[in-house]
Design a protein around this motif. Structure first.
Motif, PDB file in Angstrom:
ATOM      1  N   MET A   5       1.867 -10.522  -6.235  1.00 46.43           N
ATOM      2  CA  MET A   5       0.798  -9.571  -5.978  1.00 46.43           C
ATOM      3  C   MET A   5      -0.544 -10.173  -6.349  1.00 46.43           C
ATOM      4  O   MET A   5      -0.637 -11.023  -7.236  1.00 46.43           O
ATOM      5  CB  MET A   5       1.001  -8.290  -6.808  1.00 46.43           C
ATOM      6  N   TYR A  25       7.846 -10.890  -6.510  1.00 49.87           N
ATOM      7  CA  TYR A  25       6.822  -9.968  -6.010  1.00 49.87           C
ATOM      8  C   TYR A  25       5.451 -10.549  -6.341  1.00 49.87           C
ATOM      9  O   TYR A  25       4.884 -10.305  -7.402  1.00 49.87           O
ATOM     10  CB  TYR A  25       6.992  -8.582  -6.647  1.00 49.87           C
ATOM     11  N   SER A  81       0.680  -4.729  -0.511  1.00 53.87           N
ATOM     12  CA  SER A  81       1.718  -5.491   0.183  1.00 53.87           C
ATOM     13  C   SER A  81       3.114  -4.925  -0.056  1.00 53.87           C
ATOM     14  O   SER A  81       4.014  -5.116   0.763  1.00 53.87           O
ATOM     15  CB  SER A  81       1.681  -6.958  -0.272  1.00 53.87           C
ATOM     16  N   PHE A  82       3.308  -4.227  -1.188  1.00 50.58           N
ATOM     17  CA  PHE A  82       4.640  -3.755  -1.548  1.00 50.58           C
ATOM     18  C   PHE A  82       4.698  -2.230  -1.644  1.00 50.58           C
ATOM     19  O   PHE A  82       5.482  -1.680  -2.419  1.00 50.58           O
ATOM     20  CB  PHE A  82       5.073  -4.387  -2.882  1.00 50.58           C
ATOM     21  N   GLU A  93      -3.747  -5.406  -6.811  1.00 51.73           N
ATOM     22  CA  GLU A  93      -2.502  -4.689  -6.573  1.00 51.73           C
ATOM     23  C   GLU A  93      -1.639  -4.671  -7.826  1.00 51.73           C
ATOM     24  O   GLU A  93      -0.955  -3.679  -8.115  1.00 51.73           O
ATOM     25  CB  GLU A  93      -1.720  -5.322  -5.417  1.00 51.73           C
ATOM     26  N   LYS A 107      -5.383  -3.121   0.278  1.00 50.66           N
ATOM     27  CA  LYS A 107      -4.136  -3.077   1.025  1.00 50.66           C
ATOM     28  C   LYS A 107      -2.987  -3.480   0.100  1.00 50.66           C
ATOM     29  O   LYS A 107      -3.034  -4.534  -0.537  1.00 50.66           O
ATOM     30  CB  LYS A 107      -4.190  -4.026   2.227  1.00 50.66           C
TER      31      LYS A 107
END
Length: 359
Positions: free
Chosen positions: A224, A222, A102-103, A228, A100
């Motif tokens: 991560m 950010y 997130s950004f 990701e 998944k």
């Protein structure tokens, strides 16, 4: 007869007739239950830390084997293997719903070109220089020279971000520099110091420092996960290395027929591709089963392993002066790392924890 005590979602029934025996058994089973998870956690933690200590140096030895023993002397294409593998794995996981992002809504084509691509290219350059140096110097000396990385990082951070070091950390960096200079200046051990090798070492350290600074400047805010992070950054590094490798190293590969070396040694190249991802995942797992402090300590100890590999596997001689110089730089670097670790001036209270996390 007995009493029924309800607490939340659990229901505990205590029977008066067997209260003593039941409590005794409950205590015994509770102790066994507490001990078993503790033992399991210790075993998992020890195994994770052991794998982390082994996988990084093993990848270094494997890359040197591919470049020297196998004879595939093309560091750009060798460096691209890990990033290509990471790109394939992370994008496959995302396509199948196992990762998944997130950004995903934030990172568009323009964002990726302006922020992710430069960081990925710097990472690619770091890997290329790091592997190319194996063609010119021994593994022990390469590890000695890596001690210059925090010094280069501090200088580039100052010029690019205007951040200064504290006087005490400057002292630690000076000690690192002195120890590294001693370890490479005394070359009686026959480690093969070359001008090209030194240039590649400093170039690799500079690229790594620029990558760290650019990550801090461009991708700050950010947060991560490791997968990701690879999803967005690995394609940039993989593409730049692979295209550059085809342009600069491809003609010589076709001219010498060295592509056959890949088919003759598939295990070497498959391991080199997968272990790059493994190093990143093991770093995350060590933090998960222990702490970031444990990771820093293990990293300091792990830095010695490539030196031992150079001495044992490749018969690289090290003089006593070089050993003392490396010890000075290693201890100074550990001191510098400890000084850079965040300190807690006072215990945190729950009311202030959320505010601190937002900051």
């Amino acid at each position: 007869g007995g009493r029924c005590l309800e607490g939340g979602s659990r229901e505990v029934v205590l029977c008066r007739g067997s209260l003593g025996t039941g409590q005794g058994r409950a205590r015994e089973s509770g102790r066994m239950g507490d001990q078993q998870p503790l033992v399991l956690r210790l075993v998992v933690g020890a195994a994770t830390c052991s794998v982390y200590m082994a996988v990084g140096p093993f990848l270094m030895v494997l890359n040197k084997e591919i470049l020297d023993k196998v004879g595939f002397k093309y560091p750009m294409l060798v460096s691209s293997l890990g990033l290509i593998f990471a790109t394939i794995v992370t994008h496959t996981m995302e396509a199948t719903g196992h990762l998944k992002l997130s950004f995903k809504e934030t990172i568009n084509a323009k964002f990726w070109m302006e922020k992710c691509l430069p960081v990925g290219i710097c990472h690619a350059a770091t890997l290329a220089f790091g592997n190319a140096i194996y063609l010119f110097m021994g593994m022990a000396l390469i590890q000695f020279l890596k001690a210059f990385t925090p010094i280069v990082t501090a200088l580039i951070t100052y010029f690019m971000l205007g951040r200064t070091e504290r006087p005490i950390t400057c002292v630690a960096l000076v000690c690192v520099c002195m120890g590294t200079c001693v370890s490479i200046a005394n070359n009686k051990g026959g480690l093969g110091v070359t001008t090209v090798g030194l240039m590649m070492s400093f170039s690799g350290s500079a690229c790594e420092a620029i990558r760290l600074v650019m990550t801090d400047k461009l991708l700050s805010g950010y947060k991560m996960g490791v997968l990701e992070n690879m999803y967005w950054l690995a394609p940039a590094g993989a593409a730049s290395l692979f295209v550059s490798g085809l342009a600069l190293e491809g003609p010589e590969i076709m001219r010498n027929g060295d592509l056959q070396l890949v088919w003759d040694n598939p295990i070497h190249f498959m391991l080199a591709a997968s272990l790059g991802l493994g190093v990143q995942l093991m770093t995350t797992m060590v933090i998960k089963v222990s702490s970031a402090t444990t990771l820093k300590v293990l990293a300091q100890v792990r830095n010695v392993i490539p030196v031992l590999c150079g001495v044992v596997l490749y018969r690289e001689g090290i003089s006593n002066t070089q050993a003392c110089g490396y010890c000075l730089s290693a201890v100074s670097f550990a001191w510098y790392t400890w000084l850079k670790m965040p300190r807690e001036s006072k215990p945190k209270d729950p009311s202030g924890e959320e505010a601190e996390m937002r900051e």
